[in-house]
Design a protein around this motif. Structure first.
Motif, PDB file in Angstrom:
ATOM      1  N   SER A   1       0.833  -1.395  -0.115  1.00  0.00           N
ATOM      2  CA  SER A   1      -0.103   0.059   0.006  1.00  0.00           C
ATOM      3  C   SER A   1       0.926   1.183   0.116  1.00  0.00           C
ATOM      4  CB  SER A   1      -0.985  -0.226   1.288  1.00  0.00           C
ATOM      5  OG  SER A   1      -0.315   0.807   2.467  1.00  0.00           O
ATOM      6  N   PHE A   2       0.161   2.278  -0.323  1.00  0.00           N
ATOM      7  CA  PHE A   2       1.160   3.495  -0.548  1.00  0.00           C
ATOM      8  C   PHE A   2       1.408   4.152   1.121  1.00  0.00           C
ATOM      9  CE2 PHE A   2      -3.005   6.435  -0.917  1.00  0.00           C
ATOM     10  CZ  PHE A   2      -3.617   6.084   0.142  1.00  0.00           C
ATOM     11  N   LYS A   3       0.959   3.420   2.013  1.00  0.00           N
ATOM     12  CA  LYS A   3       1.331   3.829   3.406  1.00  0.00           C
ATOM     13  C   LYS A   3       2.865   3.712   3.486  1.00  0.00           C
ATOM     14  CE  LYS A   3      -2.632   4.932   5.716  1.00  0.00           C
ATOM     15  NZ  LYS A   3      -3.511   4.622   4.705  1.00  0.00           N
TER      16      LYS A   3
ATOM     17  N   GLY B   1       6.353  11.959   2.524  1.00  0.00           N
ATOM     18  CA  GLY B   1       6.533  10.825   2.074  1.00  0.00           C
ATOM     19  C   GLY B   1       5.320  10.645   0.777  1.00  0.00           C
ATOM     20  N   LYS B   2       4.192  11.114   1.224  1.00  0.00           N
ATOM     21  CA  LYS B   2       3.189  10.946   0.554  1.00  0.00           C
ATOM     22  C   LYS B   2       3.134  12.152  -0.827  1.00  0.00           C
ATOM     23  CE  LYS B   2      -0.158   7.923   2.247  1.00  0.00           C
ATOM     24  NZ  LYS B   2      -1.623   8.335   2.701  1.00  0.00           N
ATOM     25  N   LYS B   3       3.715  12.961  -0.451  1.00  0.00           N
ATOM     26  CA  LYS B   3       4.201  14.152  -1.369  1.00  0.00           C
ATOM     27  C   LYS B   3       4.697  13.285  -2.418  1.00  0.00           C
ATOM     28  CE  LYS B   3       7.687  17.040  -1.124  1.00  0.00           C
ATOM     29  NZ  LYS B   3       8.376  17.955  -0.336  1.00  0.00           N
TER      30      LYS B   3
ATOM     31  N   PRO C   1      -9.044   8.785  -2.694  1.00  0.00           N
ATOM     32  CA  PRO C   1      -9.748   8.385  -1.647  1.00  0.00           C
ATOM     33  C   PRO C   1      -9.421   8.614  -0.255  1.00  0.00           C
ATOM     34  CG  PRO C   1      -8.131   6.403  -2.354  1.00  0.00           C
ATOM     35  CD  PRO C   1      -7.883   7.598  -3.049  1.00  0.00           C
ATOM     36  N   THR C   2      -9.993   9.355   0.230  1.00  0.00           N
ATOM     37  CA  THR C   2      -9.653  10.384   1.473  1.00  0.00           C
ATOM     38  C   THR C   2     -10.112   9.886   2.968  1.00  0.00           C
ATOM     39  OG1 THR C   2      -9.906  12.032   0.025  1.00  0.00           O
ATOM     40  CG2 THR C   2      -9.658  12.598   2.323  1.00  0.00           C
ATOM     41  N   GLY C   3      -9.072   9.565   3.621  1.00  0.00           N
ATOM     42  CA  GLY C   3      -9.284   9.155   5.140  1.00  0.00           C
ATOM     43  C   GLY C   3      -8.785  10.468   5.814  1.00  0.00           C
ATOM     44  N   GLY C   4      -7.502  10.133   6.311  1.00  0.00           N
ATOM     45  CA  GLY C   4      -6.864  11.167   6.980  1.00  0.00           C
ATOM     46  C   GLY C   4      -6.330  12.474   6.047  1.00  0.00           C
ATOM     47  N   GLY C   5      -6.293  11.978   4.795  1.00  0.00           N
ATOM     48  CA  GLY C   5      -6.186  13.070   3.802  1.00  0.00           C
ATOM     49  C   GLY C   5      -4.669  13.247   3.461  1.00  0.00           C
TER      50      GLY C   5
ATOM     51  N   GLY D   1      -9.960   1.414   4.858  1.00  0.00           N
ATOM     52  CA  GLY D   1      -8.944   2.609   4.741  1.00  0.00           C
ATOM     53  C   GLY D   1      -9.231   4.052   4.843  1.00  0.00           C
ATOM     54  N   ILE D   2     -10.718   4.195   4.517  1.00  0.00           N
ATOM     55  CA  ILE D   2     -11.129   5.560   4.520  1.00  0.00           C
ATOM     56  C   ILE D   2     -12.233   5.683   5.304  1.00  0.00           C
ATOM     57  CG2 ILE D   2     -10.409   6.251   2.120  1.00  0.00           C
ATOM     58  CD1 ILE D   2     -13.295   5.379   1.109  1.00  0.00           C
ATOM     59  N   ARG D   3     -12.106   4.827   6.371  1.00  0.00           N
ATOM     60  CA  ARG D   3     -13.331   4.867   7.472  1.00  0.00           C
ATOM     61  C   ARG D   3     -12.377   5.669   8.707  1.00  0.00           C
ATOM     62  NH1 ARG D   3     -15.377  -0.196  10.938  1.00  0.00           N
ATOM     63  NH2 ARG D   3     -13.337  -0.111  11.448  1.00  0.00           N
TER      64      ARG D   3
ATOM     65  N   ASN E   1      -5.333   4.071  -6.753  1.00  0.00           N
ATOM     66  CA  ASN E   1      -5.501   2.693  -5.981  1.00  0.00           C
ATOM     67  C   ASN E   1      -4.307   2.386  -5.171  1.00  0.00           C
ATOM     68  OD1 ASN E   1      -6.784   0.121  -5.801  1.00  0.00           O
ATOM     69  ND2 ASN E   1      -5.076  -0.711  -6.590  1.00  0.00           N
ATOM     70  N   CYS E   2      -4.814   2.536  -3.825  1.00  0.00           N
ATOM     71  CA  CYS E   2      -3.827   2.804  -2.666  1.00  0.00           C
ATOM     72  C   CYS E   2      -3.186   1.585  -2.082  1.00  0.00           C
ATOM     73  CB  CYS E   2      -4.305   3.541  -1.685  1.00  0.00           C
ATOM     74  SG  CYS E   2      -5.687   4.353  -1.956  1.00  0.00           S
ATOM     75  N   ALA E   3      -3.878   0.351  -2.514  1.00  0.00           N
ATOM     76  CA  ALA E   3      -3.390  -0.884  -1.781  1.00  0.00           C
ATOM     77  C   ALA E   3      -3.526  -2.027  -2.782  1.00  0.00           C
ATOM     78  CB  ALA E   3      -4.022  -1.074  -0.529  1.00  0.00           C
ATOM     79  N   ILE E   4      -3.034  -3.055  -2.450  1.00  0.00           N
ATOM     80  CA  ILE E   4      -3.140  -4.101  -3.414  1.00  0.00           C
ATOM     81  C   ILE E   4      -4.661  -4.794  -2.974  1.00  0.00           C
ATOM     82  CG2 ILE E   4      -1.683  -5.647  -1.956  1.00  0.00           C
ATOM     83  CD1 ILE E   4      -1.050  -7.147  -4.545  1.00  0.00           C
TER      84      ILE E   4
HETATM   85  C1  PLP Z   1      -4.963   4.979   4.386  1.00  0.00           C
HETATM   86  C2  PLP Z   1      -5.652   4.481   3.250  1.00  0.00           C
HETATM   87  C3  PLP Z   1      -6.399   5.535   2.522  1.00  0.00           C
HETATM   88  C4  PLP Z   1      -6.603   6.915   3.038  1.00  0.00           C
HETATM   89  O1  PLP Z   1      -5.518   7.785   2.931  1.00  0.00           O
HETATM   90  P1  PLP Z   1      -5.243   8.847   3.585  1.00  0.00           P
HETATM   91  O2  PLP Z   1      -3.961   9.523   2.828  1.00  0.00           O
HETATM   92  O3  PLP Z   1      -4.795   8.845   4.891  1.00  0.00           O
HETATM   93  O4  PLP Z   1      -6.631   9.898   3.432  1.00  0.00           O
HETATM   94  C5  PLP Z   1      -6.982   4.927   1.416  1.00  0.00           C
HETATM   95  N1  PLP Z   1      -6.875   3.745   1.109  1.00  0.00           N
HETATM   96  C6  PLP Z   1      -6.204   2.718   1.627  1.00  0.00           C
HETATM   97  C7  PLP Z   1      -6.101   1.538   1.221  1.00  0.00           C
HETATM   98  C8  PLP Z   1      -5.446   3.034   2.802  1.00  0.00           C
HETATM   99  O5  PLP Z   1      -4.607   2.294   3.481  1.00  0.00           O
END
Ligand code: PLP
Length: 433
Positions: free
Chosen positions: A137-139, A241-243, A264-268, A328-330, A404-407
């Motif tokens: 994931s992009f984390k 890092g996300k930058k 997809p925005t959770g913490g953003g 991830g966006i909860r 697409n932020c995660a596999i």
């Molecule tokens: C953390 C996460 C998000 C949200 O990302 P933020 O940058 O914190 O808003 C979206 N999708 C997945 C799969 C995540 O793990």
């Protein structure tokens, strides 16, 4: 040492050793860094860099500021192209001062995958597939930087609340760095996430609450445990890092940007980080006037940012009874709410919510038609894209990038219950149905 003090060594070394991939990581040792200070995202007051910092005095996120003029003078776009692809290509835009503190698990450049069959008009539709990164994931981008900086600042123990992927990335990078990590997940966090966190060496707990309640446990344990709080936006470096998503995207498009980005925005963190990237690139003249419209996508069952956007407020209210398949966006409350809303509004974008049903349908459609399995959060951006073509807020002739932020494999998939008995004759004709 400031960036300028180090600067003289760099051109000299570049001439002696053209940055082929072999030499390049050694050379990073002498690559200048340009961080000048940290700045409160809300009030704008300054804090010293190179010291351990959490939130600002106002209790808001701190942003890393650079001497952009010196940065712009120190490196050209053509030079970057000679470096290996991936996050560390953009070293000058990042805060790590000493190469020896870089904690890396192989942060690849993630591909821009076109969706030609689903593209409705003349504009190209891409997925930036962040599921290819370490820990899926992009984390990884955020935690790679946060943990590298923790190492640089001498931090030995860290903690965070997580919906899964951030904890997994933290566990991996902290273990890699020899830093102890404590992770707290809502009890219904996907099983695979909880297990991978444990497998990668963190101490992990399931908590009978949501992510902000896990966050309170982290905040409350600071004294007793002496840990550093790595919660989203409660330290300055995950954004950096996300930058790199924004830097990398612009680089991949030949230092240009798409018309629209759906995130997809959770913490953003990612949306804020990308907007920061585009502004820094614009400030040094690598991007022109045009910046993308930033669209914050949330799930209808947890959409505090969408509500605030629609009500025209600067901050978002806590969302009660948060629920969605896109875990991830909860995120019922985001400390960087005002930064998300600012980026969305400044860019001329908007915030929008999609139902869980549309998310699962979207995942199905992209997988079945284009062969690309998205995670539910990534699928939410495709669902939003379709929805906004309908409303007209996005035109079919605009280029759009979905994140697409995660596999997709980390998430439960629909079951398959068809079986065959190999001891009986196979009715091949029946397989077609
Ligand atoms: C953390 C996460 C998000 C949200 O990302 P933020 O940058 O914190 O808003 C979206 N999708 C997945 C799969 C995540 O793990």
């Amino acid at each position: 040492m400031s960036g300028r003090d180090r600067f003289p060594a760099f051109p000299f070394l570049t001439i002696c050793f053209p940055p082929s991939s072999l030499f390049w990581y050694d050379l990073m040792d002498t690559t200048p860094t340009f961080v000048t200070h940290l700045e409160c995202g809300l009030k704008g007051d300054h804090y010293p860099a190179d010291t351990v910092q959490g939130l600002s005095k106002a209790g808001k996120p701190l942003l890393v500021r650079y001497d952009l003029e010196a940065l712009g003078r120190s490196v050209r776009r053509e030079q970057l192209a000679e470096r290996p692809p991936g996050l560390w290509r953009y070293r000058e835009f990042l805060p790590v001062r000493k190469a020896e503190n870089i904690v890396s698990l192989g942060e690849v450049e993630t591909p821009l995958v076109e969706l030609p069959k689903l593209q409705p008009g003349r504009g190209t539709l891409w997925v930036k597939d962040e599921g290819r990164l370490p820990t899926g994931s992009f984390k990884a981008r955020g935690l790679c930087l946060a943990v590298s900086m923790a190492r640089e600042l001498g931090i030995r123990r860290v903690a965070m609340p997580t919906n899964g992927n951030a904890g997994a990335a933290l566990a991996a990078y902290a273990t890699r760095a020899g830093i102890e990590s404590y992770v707290f997940c809502p009890e219904d966090t996907p099983e695979i996430n909880v297990r991978e966190i444990a497998a990668q060496g963190a101490k992990v707990w399931r908590v009978n609450g949501l992510i902000h309640e896990c966050g309170k446990i982290v905040a409350g344990g600071k004294e007793a445990m002496g840990w550093f709080d790595l919660s989203t936006l409660k330290e300055p470096y995950r954004i950096e890092g996300k930058k790199t998503m924004g830097l990398e995207l612009a680089d991949q498009l030949g230092w240009d940007v798409p018309d629209v980005i759906l995130y997809p925005t959770g913490g953003g963190t990612g949306l804020i980080g990308m907007w920061k990237a585009f502004q820094e690139l614009q400030a040094i003249g690598w991007l022109g006037e045009k910046l993308p419209r930033m669209v914050a996508v949330q799930a209808a069952g947890c959409a505090p940012i969408v509500r605030a956007y629609e009500e025209g407020t600067e901050h978002a209210e806590l969302w009660t009874d948060a629920h969605t398949v896109a875990s991830g966006i909860r995120v019922p409350v985001a400390i960087g709410d005002f930064l998300i809303l600012r980026a969305v509004r400044e860019s001329g974008g908007f915030a929008t919510a999609v139902e869980d049903e549309a998310i699962l349908k979207a995942r199905n459609e992209v997988a079945q038609q284009e062969g690309l399995l998205l995670c539910p959060e990534g699928a939410a951006t495709y669902a939003a894209y379709r929805q906004e073509l309908e409303t007209g807020r996005i035109s079919p002739d605009e280029s759009a990038v979905l994140f697409n932020c995660a596999i997709g494999l980390k998430y439960p998939l629909p079951p398959v219950d068809r079986t065959l008995d190999c001891h009986r004759p196979i009715d091949y004709e029946a397989l077609k149905s």
